[in-house]
Design a protein around this motif. Structure first.
Motif, short mmCIF file in Angstrom:
data_model
loop_
_atom_site.label_atom_id
_atom_site.label_comp_id
_atom_site.label_asym_id
_atom_site.label_seq_id
_atom_site.Cartn_x
_atom_site.Cartn_y
_atom_site.Cartn_z
N SER A 327 0.80 -1.18 0.12
CA SER A 327 -0.08 -0.11 -0.04
C SER A 327 0.74 0.98 0.04
O SER A 327 1.82 1.28 0.49
CB SER A 327 -0.97 0.04 1.41
OG SER A 327 -1.68 -1.14 1.25
N VAL A 328 0.41 2.19 -0.78
CA VAL A 328 1.18 3.63 -0.72
C VAL A 328 0.20 4.48 0.45
O VAL A 328 -0.69 4.80 0.22
CB VAL A 328 1.00 4.32 -2.09
CG1 VAL A 328 1.74 5.45 -2.02
CG2 VAL A 328 1.90 3.44 -2.98
N LEU A 329 0.88 4.78 1.50
CA LEU A 329 0.24 5.36 2.46
C LEU A 329 0.39 6.97 2.38
O LEU A 329 -0.54 7.66 3.09
CB LEU A 329 0.85 5.04 4.15
CG LEU A 329 1.01 3.60 4.34
CD1 LEU A 329 1.50 3.70 5.70
CD2 LEU A 329 -0.29 2.84 4.12
N GLY A 330 1.05 7.43 1.65
CA GLY A 330 1.40 8.89 1.53
C GLY A 330 2.69 9.23 0.35
O GLY A 330 3.58 8.23 0.26
N LEU A 331 2.44 10.32 -0.07
CA LEU A 331 3.71 10.79 -1.04
C LEU A 331 3.80 12.23 -1.23
O LEU A 331 3.02 12.76 -0.89
CB LEU A 331 3.45 10.07 -2.43
CG LEU A 331 2.16 10.39 -3.22
CD1 LEU A 331 2.31 11.73 -4.21
CD2 LEU A 331 1.39 9.45 -4.01
N ASN A 332 5.16 12.84 -1.76
CA ASN A 332 5.24 14.03 -1.98
C ASN A 332 6.25 14.10 -3.26
O ASN A 332 6.71 13.08 -3.52
CB ASN A 332 5.79 14.80 -0.79
CG ASN A 332 6.90 14.21 -0.34
OD1 ASN A 332 7.83 13.69 -0.93
ND2 ASN A 332 6.89 14.30 1.02
N ASP A 333 6.21 15.00 -4.05
CA ASP A 333 6.98 15.21 -5.26
C ASP A 333 7.43 16.69 -5.37
O ASP A 333 6.69 17.68 -5.06
CB ASP A 333 6.12 14.87 -6.32
CG ASP A 333 6.47 15.51 -7.54
OD1 ASP A 333 5.61 16.57 -7.92
OD2 ASP A 333 7.34 15.06 -8.18
N THR A 334 8.52 16.96 -5.75
CA THR A 334 8.85 18.42 -6.29
C THR A 334 9.96 18.32 -7.34
O THR A 334 10.82 17.53 -7.25
CB THR A 334 9.57 19.18 -5.08
OG1 THR A 334 9.65 20.62 -5.53
CG2 THR A 334 10.86 18.72 -4.52
N ALA A 335 9.94 19.45 -8.10
CA ALA A 335 11.17 19.56 -9.24
C ALA A 335 12.57 20.14 -8.29
O ALA A 335 12.15 20.88 -7.39
CB ALA A 335 10.62 20.57 -10.10
#
Length: 341
Positions: A327-335
């Motif tokens: 399961s993916v519980l959370g994520l974040n992303d940035t350039a």
């Protein structure tokens, strides 16, 4: 450690003159920031007679971090953030400072409350924490999962921080009192490779998804992959196209076994390459309001025969035994960078 982005948003793009900016979709902005109370020196050795590094000392580290990192975030002080964080967390915090400056709105302060910890035995080089995040001026109180690592000078710094979805709170807090282990040893190499490939493929909306390996996720398959699809459609509308490639993947230093599996961080470094589509204009262009340009500190449009955007994506995963049903519980992303070619 402010302004975490939970999902990828469409970016403002355009063909050569006349400029044709495309408005970026609004996404959830995950924010973290400072607290008060008396200063705490987290680097101070344990009091006489105390045991090895455990939950009590981990709590001191978290308290000291809240005080220093919150103040740095509110002030937009990147150099002060560097004393509290390392990548990939630092990358997200710097991007958040740039977004706050662009929007002319300071970030709120924060405090972690009711934390629980997973600490390796002995004198560890990392530990995990789950806590409720109290944000000044906000009624929201999200829950985040963090990893702290000890650097070569013996100082503790935040390396990973991801807010988890509401249904994942019980799982995230189940780390309480459990011993953390080395992230690389928690999962075998075959499992790590399979999960990395599947998570990356799903992040760009792969039509060959293996939902027995990674279960369907509104966050990953809906918001994140959905944003990628919209971005591609926007580019197509101005005669351009984008391709994402994975450069490398990293697993966190610490992981922890909980009743339902192993909780760990996966970080993916990727590159987006924007090019004119066949039959399209000679160049591709990103407008100043593009989230990627804002995150990387650009205030002017960028155009060229191609544009390369490097980025970092961090996922909190719960990996059951035998890997199946992750399961993916959370994520974040940035350039991280934007370069025209």
């Amino acid at each position: 450690m402010l302004g975490r982005r939970s999902v990828r948003s469409p970016r403002a793009v355009a063909a050569p003159p006349p400029a044709m900016p495309i408005a970026a979709a609004t996404v959830a902005l995950l924010v973290l920031t400072g607290c008060g109370s008396e200063p705490v020196d987290a680097a101070t050795p344990a009091p006489h007679g105390s045991a090895a590094f455990g939950r009590e000392r981990a709590a001191l580290v978290l308290t000291a971090f809240d005080q220093a990192d919150s103040a740095a975030s509110v002030a937009g002080d990147v150099e002060a953030l560097r004393t509290q964080e390392v990548s990939p967390s630092l990358d997200l915090s710097i991007a958040a400072v740039r977004r706050a400056a662009y929007n002319q709105r300071p970030q709120p302060s924060f405090q972690h409350i009711n934390p629980v910890f997973a600490v390796p035995p002995g004198e560890p080089a990392c530990f995990l924490a789950t806590a409720t995040l109290r944000l000044t001026g906000s009624e929201l109180a999200p829950t985040d999962v963090s990893q702290f690592v000890r650097d070569a000078d013996g100082q503790w710094k935040l390396s990973h921080n991801v807010q988890v979805t509401q249904p994942s709170l019980v799982v995230a807090r189940s780390i309480d009192g459990r011993p953390a282990t080395a992230g690389g040893a928690a999962l075998d190499e075959t499992s790590r490779r399979a999960l990395t490939a599947e998570v990356f493929a799903r992040s760009i909306g792969s039509t060959t998804a293996n939902q027995s390996l990674v279960v369907s996720s509104p966050l990953l398959d809906g918001q994140f992959a959905g944003g990628w699809e919209v971005y591609g459609q926007q580019l197509a509308g101005v005669g351009a196209a984008v391709q994402r490639t994975m450069d490398r993947a990293e697993w966190s230093d610490c992981a922890v076994a909980v009743p339902t599996g192993t909780l760990t961080f996966l970080t993916i470094h990727a590159t987006d390459t924007l090019r004119p589509a066949p039959g399209g204009p000679a160049t591709v262009r990103l407008e100043p309001q593009s989230p990627d340009l804002i995150a990387t500190g650009h205030r002017k449009a960028i155009s060229g025969k191609s544009i390369r955007v490097t980025r970092v994506e961090t996922f909190v995963l719960l990996v059951p035994a035998q890997t199946v049903g992750t399961s993916v519980l959370g994520l974040n992303d940035t350039a991280l960078t934007v370069v025209a070619g």
